[in-house]
Motif scaffolding. Sequence first.
Motif, PDB file in Angstrom:
ATOM      1  N   HIS A   7       0.875  -0.997   0.549  1.00  0.00           N
ATOM      2  CA  HIS A   7      -0.644   0.175  -0.267  1.00  0.00           C
ATOM      3  C   HIS A   7       0.573   1.578  -0.001  1.00  0.00           C
ATOM      4  O   HIS A   7       2.070   1.384   0.268  1.00  0.00           O
ATOM      5  N   ALA A   9       0.072   4.671   1.765  1.00  0.00           N
ATOM      6  CA  ALA A   9      -0.544   5.817   2.870  1.00  0.00           C
ATOM      7  C   ALA A   9       0.164   7.702   2.647  1.00  0.00           C
ATOM      8  O   ALA A   9       0.737   7.795   2.475  1.00  0.00           O
ATOM      9  N   GLU A  54      -4.121   3.248   2.336  1.00  0.00           N
ATOM     10  CA  GLU A  54      -4.139   3.888   3.022  1.00  0.00           C
ATOM     11  C   GLU A  54      -4.229   4.651   3.351  1.00  0.00           C
ATOM     12  O   GLU A  54      -3.422   6.081   4.101  1.00  0.00           O
ATOM     13  N   HIS A  79       3.848   7.073   4.375  1.00  0.00           N
ATOM     14  CA  HIS A  79       5.158   6.178   3.188  1.00  0.00           C
ATOM     15  C   HIS A  79       4.332   4.988   2.528  1.00  0.00           C
ATOM     16  O   HIS A  79       3.146   5.152   1.906  1.00  0.00           O
ATOM     17  N   GLU A 130       8.181   1.200   5.070  1.00  0.00           N
ATOM     18  CA  GLU A 130       7.111  -0.065   5.828  1.00  0.00           C
ATOM     19  C   GLU A 130       7.490  -1.296   5.604  1.00  0.00           C
ATOM     20  O   GLU A 130       7.291  -1.584   3.725  1.00  0.00           O
TER      21      GLU A 130
HETATM   22 CO    CO Z   1       1.185   0.943   6.475  1.00  0.00          CO
END
Ligand code: CO
Length: 134
Positions: A7, A9, A54, A79, A130
């Motif tokens: 994802h 974010a 996200e 991120h 991440e």
């Molecule tokens: Co995340």
Amino acid sequence: MIGKLNHVAIAVADLDRATAVYRDTLGATVTDATDLPEHGVTTVFVELPNTKIELLHPYGENSPIQRFLDKNNDGGIHHVCYEVDDIHIASARLVADGARILGDGKPKIGAHGKPVLFLHPKDFCGTLVELEQV
Ligand code: CO
């Protein structure tokens, strides 16, 4: 070592508005909002055919997202999350390479109930990364 983009974010100041933008304006499928008190965030996931977005909103006091929004009033990309097969192997390899892992350096359970860790933006082209074990 890294696999799929899990994802991207995006920190948002107004979660309802951001959710409406993705759902109504962009025509995407969005989840309900979920509070994650241990991470200081409320999340909504936008489900795309090949990845997810996200949406991150501050939850509670001292949210790391609030500090980000204080600096970026309109919100912004916070991120990117890449998948790894084994987070402990990935972490050991990165640390051996000199990369810095945020916090106590140990994986935590992330927004999908899977182990995650965050890598220092200064070591990764100015982007908070991440890693999520899938
Ligand atoms: Co995340």
